[in-house]
Design a protein around this motif. Structure first.
Motif, PDB file in Angstrom:
ATOM      1  N   THR A 144     -90.557  -5.373 -14.306  1.00  0.00           N
ATOM      2  CA  THR A 144     -90.766  -4.185 -15.146  1.00  0.00           C
ATOM      3  C   THR A 144     -89.611  -3.207 -14.952  1.00  0.00           C
ATOM      4  OG1 THR A 144     -93.017  -4.392 -14.310  1.00  0.00           O
ATOM      5  CG2 THR A 144     -92.615  -2.639 -15.898  1.00  0.00           C
ATOM      6  N   THR A 145     -89.247  -2.969 -13.695  1.00  0.00           N
ATOM      7  CA  THR A 145     -88.158  -2.035 -13.415  1.00  0.00           C
ATOM      8  C   THR A 145     -86.857  -2.508 -14.058  1.00  0.00           C
ATOM      9  OG1 THR A 145     -89.221  -1.564 -11.304  1.00  0.00           O
ATOM     10  CG2 THR A 145     -86.935  -0.853 -11.542  1.00  0.00           C
ATOM     11  N   ALA A 146     -86.517  -3.788 -13.869  1.00  0.00           N
ATOM     12  CA  ALA A 146     -85.254  -4.309 -14.406  1.00  0.00           C
ATOM     13  C   ALA A 146     -85.253  -4.222 -15.928  1.00  0.00           C
ATOM     14  CB  ALA A 146     -85.034  -5.744 -13.945  1.00  0.00           C
ATOM     15  N   ALA A 147     -86.353  -4.627 -16.574  1.00  0.00           N
ATOM     16  CA  ALA A 147     -86.406  -4.615 -18.038  1.00  0.00           C
ATOM     17  C   ALA A 147     -86.278  -3.181 -18.557  1.00  0.00           C
ATOM     18  CB  ALA A 147     -87.714  -5.252 -18.520  1.00  0.00           C
ATOM     19  N   THR A 148     -86.953  -2.245 -17.919  1.00  0.00           N
ATOM     20  CA  THR A 148     -86.863  -0.835 -18.322  1.00  0.00           C
ATOM     21  C   THR A 148     -85.416  -0.357 -18.245  1.00  0.00           C
ATOM     22  OG1 THR A 148     -89.048  -0.537 -17.363  1.00  0.00           O
ATOM     23  CG2 THR A 148     -87.794   1.469 -17.851  1.00  0.00           C
TER      24      THR A 148
ATOM     25  N   TYR B 242     -91.211  -8.437 -20.700  1.00  0.00           N
ATOM     26  CA  TYR B 242     -91.110  -6.990 -20.880  1.00  0.00           C
ATOM     27  C   TYR B 242     -89.992  -6.637 -21.844  1.00  0.00           C
ATOM     28  CZ  TYR B 242     -94.488  -6.386 -17.137  1.00  0.00           C
ATOM     29  OH  TYR B 242     -95.625  -6.425 -16.388  1.00  0.00           O
ATOM     30  N   LEU B 243     -88.879  -7.368 -21.769  1.00  0.00           N
ATOM     31  CA  LEU B 243     -87.773  -7.091 -22.694  1.00  0.00           C
ATOM     32  C   LEU B 243     -88.200  -7.346 -24.134  1.00  0.00           C
ATOM     33  CD1 LEU B 243     -84.683  -8.492 -20.755  1.00  0.00           C
ATOM     34  CD2 LEU B 243     -85.110  -6.099 -21.394  1.00  0.00           C
ATOM     35  N   GLU B 244     -89.004  -8.411 -24.349  1.00  0.00           N
ATOM     36  CA  GLU B 244     -89.478  -8.690 -25.712  1.00  0.00           C
ATOM     37  C   GLU B 244     -90.316  -7.529 -26.244  1.00  0.00           C
ATOM     38  OE1 GLU B 244     -91.474 -12.441 -26.138  1.00  0.00           O
ATOM     39  OE2 GLU B 244     -89.704 -13.615 -25.618  1.00  0.00           O
ATOM     40  N   LYS B 245     -91.039  -6.871 -25.326  1.00  0.00           N
ATOM     41  CA  LYS B 245     -91.848  -5.725 -25.755  1.00  0.00           C
ATOM     42  C   LYS B 245     -90.994  -4.489 -25.978  1.00  0.00           C
ATOM     43  CE  LYS B 245     -96.098  -7.010 -23.434  1.00  0.00           C
ATOM     44  NZ  LYS B 245     -96.753  -6.841 -22.141  1.00  0.00           N
ATOM     45  N   LEU B 246     -89.976  -4.286 -25.116  1.00  0.00           N
ATOM     46  CA  LEU B 246     -89.208  -3.042 -25.152  1.00  0.00           C
ATOM     47  C   LEU B 246     -88.157  -3.019 -26.254  1.00  0.00           C
ATOM     48  CD1 LEU B 246     -88.586  -2.531 -21.306  1.00  0.00           C
ATOM     49  CD2 LEU B 246     -90.091  -1.167 -22.767  1.00  0.00           C
ATOM     50  N   LEU B 247     -87.577  -4.171 -26.549  1.00  0.00           N
ATOM     51  CA  LEU B 247     -86.437  -4.195 -27.472  1.00  0.00           C
ATOM     52  C   LEU B 247     -86.804  -4.857 -28.787  1.00  0.00           C
ATOM     53  CD1 LEU B 247     -83.634  -5.268 -24.963  1.00  0.00           C
ATOM     54  CD2 LEU B 247     -84.024  -2.977 -25.888  1.00  0.00           C
ATOM     55  N   ARG B 248     -86.237  -4.368 -29.886  1.00  0.00           N
ATOM     56  CA  ARG B 248     -86.430  -4.995 -31.183  1.00  0.00           C
ATOM     57  C   ARG B 248     -85.513  -6.225 -31.285  1.00  0.00           C
ATOM     58  NH1 ARG B 248     -85.345   0.176 -32.469  1.00  0.00           N
ATOM     59  NH2 ARG B 248     -83.300  -0.481 -33.244  1.00  0.00           N
ATOM     60  N   PRO B 249     -85.892  -7.224 -32.113  1.00  0.00           N
ATOM     61  CA  PRO B 249     -85.039  -8.418 -32.229  1.00  0.00           C
ATOM     62  C   PRO B 249     -83.608  -8.091 -32.647  1.00  0.00           C
ATOM     63  CG  PRO B 249     -87.165  -8.797 -33.275  1.00  0.00           C
ATOM     64  CD  PRO B 249     -87.149  -7.361 -32.874  1.00  0.00           C
ATOM     65  N   ASP B 250     -83.384  -6.991 -33.415  1.00  0.00           N
ATOM     66  CA  ASP B 250     -82.010  -6.695 -33.846  1.00  0.00           C
ATOM     67  C   ASP B 250     -81.218  -5.955 -32.766  1.00  0.00           C
ATOM     68  OD1 ASP B 250     -83.692  -4.487 -34.200  1.00  0.00           O
ATOM     69  OD2 ASP B 250     -82.185  -3.540 -35.486  1.00  0.00           O
ATOM     70  N   GLU B 251     -81.870  -5.621 -31.660  1.00  0.00           N
ATOM     71  CA  GLU B 251     -81.137  -4.937 -30.586  1.00  0.00           C
ATOM     72  C   GLU B 251     -80.505  -5.906 -29.596  1.00  0.00           C
ATOM     73  OE1 GLU B 251     -82.965  -0.717 -29.412  1.00  0.00           O
ATOM     74  OE2 GLU B 251     -84.488  -2.281 -29.567  1.00  0.00           O
TER      75      GLU B 251
ATOM     76  N   THR C   1     -87.687 -15.534 -26.777  1.00  0.00           N
ATOM     77  CA  THR C   1     -86.564 -15.816 -25.881  1.00  0.00           C
ATOM     78  C   THR C   1     -86.025 -17.220 -26.125  1.00  0.00           C
ATOM     79  OG1 THR C   1     -87.510 -14.351 -24.220  1.00  0.00           O
ATOM     80  CG2 THR C   1     -85.953 -16.024 -23.432  1.00  0.00           C
ATOM     81  N   ASN C   2     -84.703 -17.367 -26.178  1.00  0.00           N
ATOM     82  CA  ASN C   2     -84.089 -18.690 -26.237  1.00  0.00           C
ATOM     83  C   ASN C   2     -84.146 -19.304 -24.857  1.00  0.00           C
ATOM     84  OD1 ASN C   2     -82.866 -18.838 -28.987  1.00  0.00           O
ATOM     85  ND2 ASN C   2     -81.914 -16.943 -28.256  1.00  0.00           N
ATOM     86  N   LEU C   3     -84.783 -20.460 -24.745  1.00  0.00           N
ATOM     87  CA  LEU C   3     -84.861 -21.111 -23.449  1.00  0.00           C
ATOM     88  C   LEU C   3     -83.812 -22.218 -23.373  1.00  0.00           C
ATOM     89  CD1 LEU C   3     -86.354 -21.580 -20.751  1.00  0.00           C
ATOM     90  CD2 LEU C   3     -87.822 -23.180 -21.966  1.00  0.00           C
TER      91      LEU C   3
ATOM     92  N   GLY D 174     -88.088 -13.771 -13.394  1.00  0.00           N
ATOM     93  CA  GLY D 174     -87.357 -14.062 -14.623  1.00  0.00           C
ATOM     94  C   GLY D 174     -88.242 -14.016 -15.854  1.00  0.00           C
ATOM     95  N   VAL D 175     -89.373 -14.705 -15.798  1.00  0.00           N
ATOM     96  CA  VAL D 175     -90.255 -14.791 -16.964  1.00  0.00           C
ATOM     97  C   VAL D 175     -90.827 -13.420 -17.318  1.00  0.00           C
ATOM     98  CG1 VAL D 175     -92.514 -15.664 -17.711  1.00  0.00           C
ATOM     99  CG2 VAL D 175     -90.813 -17.237 -16.786  1.00  0.00           C
TER     100      VAL D 175
END
Lengths: 546, 546
Positions: free
Chosen positions: A331-335, A23-32, A74-76, A17-18
């Motif tokens: 990594t796979t899931a976030a991609t 990885y999502l924080e790296k791959l996606l922009r905050p507005d996405e 990330t909102n926790l 999960g973490v």
């Protein structure tokens, strides 16, 4: 806020999960996308080092890392997950200070809830065995072990002292081996501080169902591990397993009984109840996904990974439940989530593992990395280097390295921070022959039999024991000593295996004062018992007298 | 074993008790006396640094030291003390794993049991305020504060969010000042990790009964402390005091109410119950001794020292309850016990104190040492140096210094280790107007009114509230939602101050299954309520309907 911003909800704050959130924080922009992670705790546990908490070679707080620092965007939500509604895309989480649930809507969902210890079909384990999965488990175990040493140091009864100094661990996988090794190291290191225990032997027993421990490793390494553990004084019981537990002993499948006050169980595990309730495809009791880690029938919407999932690599092999696999699955899931939002190529899970590592306590380990087999001190140093490197963040790396350095210099800590006194209504199992309480004990609880039978025994002046009565389900007993603040005037012993409800004096008093009808039940009983001297501590719930 | 070997029993493991044992180990040969120390915990708490646990600038385990390592020749009994029998020279200690008491006979007794927090006459404080004396208190407070931040980050209701971000401390002595300063530092430091709290204000309020805080210090230093705290955002309320608490607010003597979810109370204290029961000379509620620290009427047999004793120096001044005085009292008591055993000159207590030190949070303190007054950073550095020097043992000194160094480099830790879920039967106070539960909440407990009155309110379709009934002592309510697993169909609000018994669902279910008569009470009620739709969640214990 962009109306197109997608809601991504991640369930579970373990490795899978973490790392997905990171990885999502790296791959996606905050507005996405908005990323929300739901986890019971506000921290992530570094599982490979959890057993080091037992001996205190790593401080409690350093084996975990605050999720808010690991995933800053990330909102926790630190609550329990109560329901996953795949049809309506809604997650229900438990109440906080106010008893009201919270509902989270998602566009994309990641399920990474791991597994939980399952004592189903193992009577008495829930009450008497300590699982070893969470930080709380590790703390409870450490405090329990110190308490048994404190009590053994005071105890006059040599049989009870032997029980207090016996530690049983079920399961010879990495976790079980690391726990018994740490336990043994710790007890050996601190025993010298207990004046009366210095020359007293202690027993550490590891029970494993197969013919050798560490099935995940090559046989020579496992045999080396067995030799090392035995040399350090650990008893190994192979081809047997924990079947049941009482407050006085561990009961094995072979019928062997080990009198002890400490039982740790590292097997077996099952899906968390909230996933068990899910109506979706499963395989061998785990969630079924494709090699893109999409949940069957919810492709492009729900991803499942980590220990709750039957993940297969592209080559068709099953991914084992280790940290290195969970990180690659993340990594796979976030991609793939990013590809779903933006369009683009999806990734397939193709990681085959780099090797396995297991600690055998201070200064010894076994390792099998990229085909090379290592054992002993070299493997132990490698173990520490690899896991220190893999701990995210400089803060924790420095803290752990400093803990290790201090642990080499100084004796392990043995403070036992008591938090709340153990209390509350309980219903433990007693095995046939177990003593529920003894004549002369303090009256600290009221009891009721849920199933099974118990004998009421009174010691005669000549030292013999007289059977006064046998109690059956629905009978309750022990209220006399509680109501009159006196000691027990008879011994209660389980005749068969028995589940007994225990209401501590404090709770009993609150209840009888506030629910007068409840108090009346017991007052009437006590009165009847005084009139009938033949039956001093016990009463049937009906009016029949024995 | 020499038949002449004397039994010395020390009660209490604070500064006074532990240092007495340490000096006795130096003064007496092993064949002269057996030394036994009885303490609830197996560790000694370094009180001056306890508040640093809140912010995590010192690790939990490093603020305590195992008594077995501090006093290696002393038998430690980690149990509660249940009775002191001065006439027969017997100490009764609480049971361990088996419910049986232990009796210790003594020739010489040292009473050093300190004092305990006393909430008598302060309604609701026991349930809603956190005392600050023990390591467990500090851990509970730290975890509670992190929980309030976690909840505030999720909470939509702005009023509840404000309550969650308000922290109230009662008592402006050294302890209260250090707690509010650490709390404020900690919340400021970690708030940035909570996405929704970053720009939200928090309140830290210190309440003190006199016209200035830190009465133990010269006025200019106290005023400096007040200025420093205010500059850092702490609100000071002087000439007022905590009177009562509910789960929603702190109530002051002046009538001021502060809505909050965190109340810490560092005053007032009283003798431990086991000493209160003692039939011996007392002064101002403390044990009365002579300047040799012998208990009046038990000279040559019982010594009393530390915070439970009204110790006067040779010059007639009263010794304040500080560590430096406790340590000197321990020297005096140990010297006199050795003199009693061997014969020789007795010592009198003549220590007049070296000065006082108080921390105001990171980088600021006030100090008054040998007549010199210091404040600010210089005093803070002095504070750290002095207390580090006074911590016994190289192990702890190195660990604390390393904690401090790491705390300067890295952000404070914010992991919240949850141990047991808070549960068990409780009876908290609700103030007039407090909501016990709200319509729509989950049915997680069953309630009974012990005293006071509560209104049953139901929301109409037009949004107005209709009063359905008023409940009085002996009534219980809330079983409907629990029995049927549904949400509450009415709101319960306290009409007057009310003490309410709360039985959590888990305990309620165990009780009704094992004590059928108990379940019957509530099943009958629920049935009657379904028949009478006018009274949906409530029932009288008698048959009268409202």
């Amino acid at each position: 806020m962009s109306p197109d911003r997608k809601q991504i909800v991640i369930l579970g704050g373990g490795f899978a999960g973490v790392y997905t959130a990171r990885y999502l924080e790296k791959l996606l922009r905050p507005d996405e996308a908005n990323i929300t992670l739901v986890n019971r705790e506000n921290y992530w546990v570094y599982q490979p080092m959890l057993s080091e908490v037992i001996s205190g070679s790593i401080g409690l707080a350093n084996v975990v890392s605050p999720i808010r620092r690991l995933c800053r965007r990330t909102n926790l939500v630190t609550r329990e997950i109560e329901e996953i509604d795949l049809a309506n895309k809604v997650i229900t989480v438990s109440p906080g200070f106010r008893p009201r649930q919270l509902k989270l809507h998602y566009d994309y969902l990641v399920i990474a809830l791991g597994n939980v210890t399952n004592f189903y079909g193992m009577p008495g384990m829930l009450e008497n065995a300590i699982p070893f999965k969470t930080l709380a488990d590790a703390m409870v175990l450490r405090n329990h072990v110190i308490r048994t040493l404190e009590e053994a140091d005071v105890e006059e009864d040599s049989e009870l002292r032997r029980k207090l100094l016996t530690f049983v661990v079920g399961g010879g996988g990495f976790s079980g081996v690391e726990v018994i090794a740490e336990l043994n190291d710790f007890v050996r290191a601190v025993k010298g501080n207990y004046i009366r225990l210095r020359n007293e032997p202690h027993r550490c027993v590891l029970i494993h169902s197969r013919n050798r421990i560490l099935q995940e490793m090559a046989e020579p390494l496992a045999l080396f591990a067995q030799k090392t553990l035995r040399k350090r004084g650990v008893e190994l019981i192979l081809e047997d397993r924990l079947l049941a537990a009482t407050s006085e002993k561990a009961i094995l499948k072979s019928g062997v009984e080990i009198p002890c006050k400490t039982i740790v169980c590292t097997v077996p595990s099952t899906l968390p109840p909230v996933i068990q309730k899910l109506n979706c495809a499963k395989e061998k009791g785990k969630l079924l996904t494709n090699t893109c880690l999409e949940l069957k029938d919810y492709e492009g919407q729900v991803w499942a990974l980590g220990d709750c999932t039957a993940v297969k690599t592209v080559s068709g092999k099953e991914a084992p439940p280790t940290a290195q696999h969970a990180i690659r699955e993340a990594t796979t899931a976030a991609t793939n989530i990013a590809a779903t939002i933006r369009g683009g190529q999806r990734a397939q899970f193709a990681f085959e593992g780099l090797g396995t590592l297991g600690s055998l306590g201070h200064g010894a380990a076994v390792a099998q990395i990229l085909g090379v087999k290592l054992s002993g001190l070299v493997a132990w140093i490698l173990w520490r280097c690899i896991y220190l490197m893999k701990m995210p963040g400089l803060n924790r790396k420095v803290r752990i390295a400093s803990d290790w350095a201090l642990h080499l210099l100084f004796a392990p800590d043995l403070a036992q921070p008591k938090l709340q006194p153990e209390s509350g209504i309980q219903n433990p199992l007693f095995a046939a022959g177990d003593v529920v309480f003894q004549q002369g004990d303090l009256g600290d609880s009221v009891y009721g039999i849920e199933d099974g039978e118990c004998d009421v025994l009174q010691e005669e002046s000549d030292g013999s024991q007289k059977l006064l009565a046998t109690l059956t389900p629905g009978d309750y007993f022990g209220e006399m000593a509680v109501l009159s603040d006196k000691s027990r005037n008879a011994t209660i012993q389980a005749r068969t295996a028995a589940n007994v409800l225990i209401i501590p004096k404090g709770d009993f008093d609150k209840l009888r004062h506030s629910v007068p009808a409840f108090g009346e039940i017991f007052r009437a009983l006590a009165k009847k018992r005084v009139e009938s001297t033949a039956e001093p501590v016990v009463n049937r719930s009906d009016s029949a007298e024995t």
